[in-house]
Design an enzyme around this catalytic site. Sequence first.
Site, PDB file in Angstrom:
ATOM      1  N   ARG A  79       0.857  -1.196   0.000  1.00 40.96           N
ATOM      2  CA  ARG A  79       0.000   0.000   0.000  1.00 40.96           C
ATOM      3  C   ARG A  79       0.890   1.244   0.000  1.00 40.96           C
ATOM      4  O   ARG A  79       1.758   1.386   0.858  1.00 40.96           O
ATOM      5  CB  ARG A  79      -0.896  -0.007   1.244  1.00 40.96           C
ATOM      6  CG  ARG A  79      -1.696   1.266   1.365  1.00 40.96           C
ATOM      7  CD  ARG A  79      -2.560   1.345   2.630  1.00 40.96           C
ATOM      8  NE  ARG A  79      -3.113   2.687   2.678  1.00 40.96           N
ATOM      9  CZ  ARG A  79      -3.271   3.412   3.768  1.00 40.96           C
ATOM     10  NH1 ARG A  79      -2.987   2.923   4.954  1.00 40.96           N
ATOM     11  NH2 ARG A  79      -3.740   4.641   3.688  1.00 40.96           N
ATOM     12  N   HIS A 124      -3.019  11.063   1.141  1.00 41.96           N
ATOM     13  CA  HIS A 124      -2.520  10.754   2.480  1.00 41.96           C
ATOM     14  C   HIS A 124      -1.911  12.044   3.057  1.00 41.96           C
ATOM     15  O   HIS A 124      -0.697  12.199   3.147  1.00 41.96           O
ATOM     16  CB  HIS A 124      -1.496   9.619   2.418  1.00 41.96           C
ATOM     17  CG  HIS A 124      -1.263   8.915   3.721  1.00 41.96           C
ATOM     18  ND1 HIS A 124      -1.407   7.551   3.886  1.00 41.96           N
ATOM     19  CD2 HIS A 124      -0.895   9.383   4.932  1.00 41.96           C
ATOM     20  CE1 HIS A 124      -1.116   7.218   5.137  1.00 41.96           C
ATOM     21  NE2 HIS A 124      -0.806   8.315   5.792  1.00 41.96           N
ATOM     22  N   GLU A 169      -7.499   8.372   6.637  1.00 44.44           N
ATOM     23  CA  GLU A 169      -7.813   8.914   7.962  1.00 44.44           C
ATOM     24  C   GLU A 169      -8.351  10.343   7.929  1.00 44.44           C
ATOM     25  O   GLU A 169      -7.711  11.277   8.430  1.00 44.44           O
ATOM     26  CB  GLU A 169      -6.568   8.869   8.851  1.00 44.44           C
ATOM     27  CG  GLU A 169      -6.030   7.475   9.032  1.00 44.44           C
ATOM     28  CD  GLU A 169      -4.918   7.396  10.070  1.00 44.44           C
ATOM     29  OE1 GLU A 169      -4.381   8.447  10.456  1.00 44.44           O
ATOM     30  OE2 GLU A 169      -4.581   6.278  10.494  1.00 44.44           O
ATOM     31  N   ASN A 310      -7.516   1.440   9.930  1.00 45.10           N
ATOM     32  CA  ASN A 310      -6.210   1.698  10.541  1.00 45.10           C
ATOM     33  C   ASN A 310      -6.400   1.632  12.046  1.00 45.10           C
ATOM     34  O   ASN A 310      -7.142   2.439  12.618  1.00 45.10           O
ATOM     35  CB  ASN A 310      -5.685   3.095  10.182  1.00 45.10           C
ATOM     36  CG  ASN A 310      -5.363   3.247   8.704  1.00 45.10           C
ATOM     37  OD1 ASN A 310      -5.485   2.311   7.925  1.00 45.10           O
ATOM     38  ND2 ASN A 310      -4.940   4.439   8.316  1.00 45.10           N
ATOM     39  N   TYR A 312      -4.471   1.421  15.827  1.00 40.78           N
ATOM     40  CA  TYR A 312      -3.222   1.505  16.587  1.00 40.78           C
ATOM     41  C   TYR A 312      -3.385   1.246  18.073  1.00 40.78           C
ATOM     42  O   TYR A 312      -2.523   0.657  18.699  1.00 40.78           O
ATOM     43  CB  TYR A 312      -2.574   2.893  16.396  1.00 40.78           C
ATOM     44  CG  TYR A 312      -1.896   3.012  15.042  1.00 40.78           C
ATOM     45  CD1 TYR A 312      -0.593   2.567  14.855  1.00 40.78           C
ATOM     46  CD2 TYR A 312      -2.573   3.517  13.945  1.00 40.78           C
ATOM     47  CE1 TYR A 312       0.027   2.641  13.616  1.00 40.78           C
ATOM     48  CE2 TYR A 312      -1.968   3.594  12.700  1.00 40.78           C
ATOM     49  CZ  TYR A 312      -0.665   3.149  12.546  1.00 40.78           C
ATOM     50  OH  TYR A 312      -0.057   3.212  11.312  1.00 40.78           O
ATOM     51  N   GLU A 378      -3.568  -0.343   8.197  1.00 43.46           N
ATOM     52  CA  GLU A 378      -2.408   0.094   8.976  1.00 43.46           C
ATOM     53  C   GLU A 378      -2.507  -0.468  10.373  1.00 43.46           C
ATOM     54  O   GLU A 378      -3.595  -0.503  10.957  1.00 43.46           O
ATOM     55  CB  GLU A 378      -2.348   1.627   9.130  1.00 43.46           C
ATOM     56  CG  GLU A 378      -1.774   2.371   7.962  1.00 43.46           C
ATOM     57  CD  GLU A 378      -1.699   3.871   8.226  1.00 43.46           C
ATOM     58  OE1 GLU A 378      -1.396   4.276   9.363  1.00 43.46           O
ATOM     59  OE2 GLU A 378      -1.950   4.624   7.271  1.00 43.46           O
TER      60      GLU A 378
END
Length: 476
Positions: A79, A124, A169, A310, A312, A378
């Site tokens: 990606r 991005h 995002e 994504n 985290y 991600e």
Amino acid sequence: MSIKENVFPSHFAWGAATAAYQIEGAWNADGKGPSIWDTFCHGKGRVYENQNGDVACNSYDLWEEDLRCIQQLGLTHYRFSLSWSRLLPDGTTRHINQKGVSYYNRVINDLLASNVTPMVTLYHFDLPQALQDQGGWTSAHIADAFNSYAVFCFGTFGDRVKLWLTLNEPSVCAKLGHEDGLHAPGLRDPGAAAYLVGHNMLRAHAKAWHSYHALFRPEQRGLVSLALSSDWAEPLDPGSPEDAAAAERYMAFTFGWFASPVFMTGDYPAVMRSRIDARSRAQGFLSSRLPAFSEGEPSVLGTADFFALNYYTSRRARSASPPPGTLGLKSDQGAEGVLDPSWPVCGVSWLAVVPDGLRKLLKHIKDTCNNPAVYITENGFSQVGPVDLEDFRRCGFYRDTLLEVSEAIHEDGVDVRGYFAWSLLDNFEWADGFSVRFGLFHVDFEHPKLTRSMYRSGREYAKIIARNGFPSSAQS
Ligand code: GAL
């Protein structure tokens, strides 16, 4: 745990991710126009030690090195993002930079020749500066500009690219870029700008998805989504109804803000609408700070062909009651996210390592978004301080996380199609510059050749990929 449970479905996508500004460098080479991150970093006092992405990993010139890294890991997918202003220097199709087109053609063709499937992000965080000068994401016109750019990319690369992400995002771009001022364009306008930006991003995404659907899908047969980041939030005290409501609000304002319009109802979560409307009224605004979707525009609902997540970190939520006049997303949310003391924190203060939060969030996606196909686009673990190529903690992190993903697939029935580690390379970590390293490969930013060296975690990830999971002998 049986062997079967730790083997991933056949054709599972094993990937790693990067983003143009974080790796490419060559910020003004070969006709590239400036982006808001160029401008932001060239100002002082915004990024750790005033660092910038002028050179970064120099992937513009060292693409073949990156390709070797991809091959060494055995990735099936890669990606990366396109730099809008490398392709269209002033953001519009009035002028196309052929050298930019050639660069991405080479990347895509080399990937395909190496049997690696590209997943391409159109945006991005790096808006062409020329569009920022016209209001950027706060301007309603941006949706058409983005749509033209997207159509250009689908037409130019879509014969070979079948997995597209329009935006990365939007919540981060909206809040960090336009409310907190920590990301480009560095706006500090709490309360209204983030919602307006988020709204225009949704409009832009929806237009691009509809363009693809109508003009390109019949022939190209690809899939288009947008990458949404979200924490997983649970009540601080599971027995407290206030904390339970706070956790719901936390999820509505992070996950639901974008997932609800696209996957659930076509509109923002009801709790966002009611709270922001009421607070705006009490604060003397003539209309709600949260914009409304207009009837005349293409529908946002259903404009994603898969869920791109994504993930985290996680938070425990408790109720917070800021004074009614306070402006800002957190005040509207009325909930505070705190770290559980049992969670290890890796490198950066915000990144508590909570692999089982990913499993819970995946289940939540299945339950609330109509069981979509999910790509984890991600997920990663950072390192700060002295470089340690023997990054055992990160190895443990990937192992624990992928075991949770495996459970989500086999126990919870979530349709997870792939996993992309953030990141292929150590790179320019936005406001943290080069001080925070997420790579599977270390990049020696002091060395003129920007030498790439595999971390131990890269070797471990390569083994997992080669076995398509964790066969029983690998479990001890
Ligand atoms: C994400 C972002 C990436 C990367 C990562 C690690 O929010 O999409 O570009 O920086 O965080 O912080």
